[in-house]
Design an enzyme around this catalytic site. Structure first.
Site, PDB file in Angstrom:
ATOM      1  N   CYS A 106      -3.584  -0.943  -2.184  1.00 51.41           N
ATOM      2  CA  CYS A 106      -3.857   0.465  -2.464  1.00 51.41           C
ATOM      3  C   CYS A 106      -4.793   0.580  -3.677  1.00 51.41           C
ATOM      4  O   CYS A 106      -4.471   0.105  -4.776  1.00 51.41           O
ATOM      5  CB  CYS A 106      -2.538   1.166  -2.761  1.00 51.41           C
ATOM      6  N   ASN A 107      -5.927   1.220  -3.465  1.00 50.36           N
ATOM      7  CA  ASN A 107      -6.894   1.366  -4.563  1.00 50.36           C
ATOM      8  C   ASN A 107      -6.316   2.199  -5.700  1.00 50.36           C
ATOM      9  O   ASN A 107      -6.544   1.902  -6.875  1.00 50.36           O
ATOM     10  CB  ASN A 107      -8.172   2.031  -4.058  1.00 50.36           C
ATOM     11  N   THR A 108      -5.582   3.258  -5.358  1.00 48.94           N
ATOM     12  CA  THR A 108      -5.042   4.125  -6.411  1.00 48.94           C
ATOM     13  C   THR A 108      -4.045   3.345  -7.269  1.00 48.94           C
ATOM     14  O   THR A 108      -4.081   3.422  -8.504  1.00 48.94           O
ATOM     15  CB  THR A 108      -4.369   5.370  -5.796  1.00 48.94           C
ATOM     16  N   ASP A 111       0.862  -1.181   0.000  1.00 49.80           N
ATOM     17  CA  ASP A 111       0.000   0.000   0.000  1.00 49.80           C
ATOM     18  C   ASP A 111       0.900   1.232   0.000  1.00 49.80           C
ATOM     19  O   ASP A 111       2.083   1.148   0.321  1.00 49.80           O
ATOM     20  CB  ASP A 111      -0.895   0.001   1.255  1.00 49.80           C
ATOM     21  N   SER A 112       0.306   2.380  -0.317  1.00 52.18           N
ATOM     22  CA  SER A 112       1.062   3.629  -0.262  1.00 52.18           C
ATOM     23  C   SER A 112       1.481   3.946   1.174  1.00 52.18           C
ATOM     24  O   SER A 112       2.432   4.684   1.397  1.00 52.18           O
ATOM     25  CB  SER A 112       0.191   4.760  -0.801  1.00 52.18           C
ATOM     26  N   TYR A 121      -0.493   8.436  -2.627  1.00 49.99           N
ATOM     27  CA  TYR A 121      -0.538   8.122  -4.047  1.00 49.99           C
ATOM     28  C   TYR A 121      -1.769   8.781  -4.697  1.00 49.99           C
ATOM     29  O   TYR A 121      -1.788   9.010  -5.891  1.00 49.99           O
ATOM     30  CB  TYR A 121      -0.670   6.607  -4.267  1.00 49.99           C
ATOM     31  N   GLY A 122      -2.785   9.041  -3.868  1.00 50.30           N
ATOM     32  CA  GLY A 122      -4.085   9.479  -4.388  1.00 50.30           C
ATOM     33  C   GLY A 122      -4.068  10.792  -5.145  1.00 50.30           C
ATOM     34  O   GLY A 122      -4.986  11.089  -5.910  1.00 50.30           O
ATOM     35  N   CYS A 139     -11.300   2.916  -1.312  1.00 49.19           N
ATOM     36  CA  CYS A 139     -10.045   3.445  -0.766  1.00 49.19           C
ATOM     37  C   CYS A 139      -9.753   2.675   0.508  1.00 49.19           C
ATOM     38  O   CYS A 139     -10.682   2.344   1.261  1.00 49.19           O
ATOM     39  CB  CYS A 139     -10.181   4.940  -0.463  1.00 49.19           C
ATOM     40  N   THR A 140      -8.470   2.399   0.722  1.00 46.35           N
ATOM     41  CA  THR A 140      -8.074   1.591   1.893  1.00 46.35           C
ATOM     42  C   THR A 140      -8.664   2.088   3.211  1.00 46.35           C
ATOM     43  O   THR A 140      -8.992   1.298   4.084  1.00 46.35           O
ATOM     44  CB  THR A 140      -6.543   1.611   2.023  1.00 46.35           C
ATOM     45  N   HIS A 141      -8.746   3.411   3.364  1.00 47.20           N
ATOM     46  CA  HIS A 141      -9.139   3.977   4.663  1.00 47.20           C
ATOM     47  C   HIS A 141     -10.651   3.982   4.909  1.00 47.20           C
ATOM     48  O   HIS A 141     -11.095   4.060   6.045  1.00 47.20           O
ATOM     49  CB  HIS A 141      -8.665   5.428   4.772  1.00 47.20           C
ATOM     50  N   GLU A 182      -6.771   9.038   9.674  1.00 48.34           N
ATOM     51  CA  GLU A 182      -5.443   8.971  10.307  1.00 48.34           C
ATOM     52  C   GLU A 182      -5.380   9.804  11.586  1.00 48.34           C
ATOM     53  O   GLU A 182      -4.512   9.589  12.432  1.00 48.34           O
ATOM     54  CB  GLU A 182      -4.355   9.337   9.302  1.00 48.34           C
TER      55      GLU A 182
HETATM   56  N1  DGL Z   1      -4.032   3.838  -0.065  1.00 48.76           N
HETATM   57  C1  DGL Z   1      -4.629   4.873  -0.859  1.00 48.76           C
HETATM   58  C2  DGL Z   1      -5.799   4.282  -1.675  1.00 48.76           C
HETATM   59  O1  DGL Z   1      -6.400   3.291  -1.299  1.00 48.76           O
HETATM   60  C3  DGL Z   1      -5.103   6.051  -0.026  1.00 48.76           C
HETATM   61  C4  DGL Z   1      -3.973   6.891   0.518  1.00 48.76           C
HETATM   62  C5  DGL Z   1      -3.154   7.563  -0.580  1.00 48.76           C
HETATM   63  O2  DGL Z   1      -3.641   8.513  -1.212  1.00 48.76           O
HETATM   64  O3  DGL Z   1      -2.048   7.114  -0.799  1.00 48.76           O
HETATM   65  O4  DGL Z   1      -6.124   4.791  -2.708  1.00 48.76           O
END
Ligand code: DGL
Length: 273
Positions: A71-73, A8-9, A40-41, A182-184, A150
């Site tokens: 990571c979704n992005t 993940d990012s 990464y987003g 998105c992960t969060h 966070e």
């Molecule tokens: N992990 C990123 C996602 O799921 C979210 C945090 C980021 O922007 O890196 O897209």
């Protein structure tokens, strides 16, 4: 023994780690959080793809036998490239989330929330339309959700207000299913559900991905091992913040977090300047 790599990012991928750990207890899991280069987003497709290639290469060198792109992005921008270049199977979060949404919708109107990058990539929209071309997809970025999670403000009034503002257009479109892309975002399920209403099904891409990886290993007849697997957490910046905020995701402290360099030899370090 099964050895899986997750990347993940940063630390949001711990939502995916959690579902994998629960559904595949016998796997050894190596988690890599690219905390030096998060987020990464907000970055371009080319940059995110380059980071993702470097990390998958690093994980494959560490002898993982499959990689989960939590990571979704990164999944949205880089899956095709990663699948073509990696020597091991690579699983992303977009397709499992899209498939679950297609199954869940009753009125054929699906919402997707994610980072700006994920939404701009059109990856969820394409995956859903490919599975069921008649479904209408409305996607909306919710960039403030990541810092709110966070901070640990999972149910605060301010989080509620922000979510209300982001989600109102999706309510107006009458979505009956919402992909948390998105992960969060799974950590904000309570707030999101209060705003969207009980009739809207929330799709947790992290959970769906855990099921998909488990199915893959079950087909390969790899889940017979009884001994519990071990965890290794690695990050590309100082481990202390990861360990601290990781508690919000896992409700427990994270031990053995180490700092690594995933671009050994490729990057200029300070001593060269
Ligand atoms: N992990 C990123 C996602 O799921 C979210 C945090 C980021 O922007 O890196 O897209």
């Amino acid at each position: 023994m099964i050895k899986l790599g997750i990347f993940d990012s940063g630390l949001g991928g711990l939502t995916v780690y959690k579902t994998l750990r629960e559904s595949i207890p016998c796997a050894d899991i190596l988690y890599l959080g690219d905390t030096a280069r998060v987020p990464y987003g907000t970055k371009s497709a080319a940059t995110v793809t380059r980071y993702a290639i470097e990390i998958v290469r690093y994980l494959v060198d560490r002898e993982v036998e499959a990689v989960v792109v939590a990571c979704n992005t990164a999944s949205a921008y880089a899956m095709d490239t990663l699948r073509k270049t990696a020597r091991v199977p690579v699983f992303g979060v977009v397709f499992p989330g899209a498939r679950a949404a297609v199954k869940a919708t009753r009125n054929g109107i699906v919402g997707v929330v994610g980072t700006r990058g994920t939404v701009a990539s059109g990856a969820y929209q394409r995956a859903i339309e490919k599975l069921s071309p008649t479904i209408k997809v409305h996607a909306s970025p919710c960039p403030l959700f990541v810092p709110l999670v966070e901070e640990g403000w999972l149910e605060d009034e301010i989080t509620h207000q922000v979510a209300q503002r982001y989600l109102e257009p999706l309510i107006a479109e009458k979505v009956d299913t919402l992909v948390l892309g998105c992960t969060h975002y799974p950590l904000l399920k309570n707030v999101i559900s209060k705003i969207m209403g009980d009739d809207v099904v929330l799709i947790d891409s992290a959970e769906e991905t855990g099921f998909k990886v488990k199915d893959y290993l079950a087909c390969e007849d790899r889940l017979r091992e009884r001994k519990p697997g071990g965890d290794q957490f690695e990050v590309t910046d100082s481990p202390s913040r990861f360990a601290e905020v990781g508690r919000i995701f896992l409700n427990r402290s994270l031990e053995n977090v180490s700092q690594v360099n995933v671009t050994e030899g490729d990057e200029v370090d300070g001593s060269d300047l």
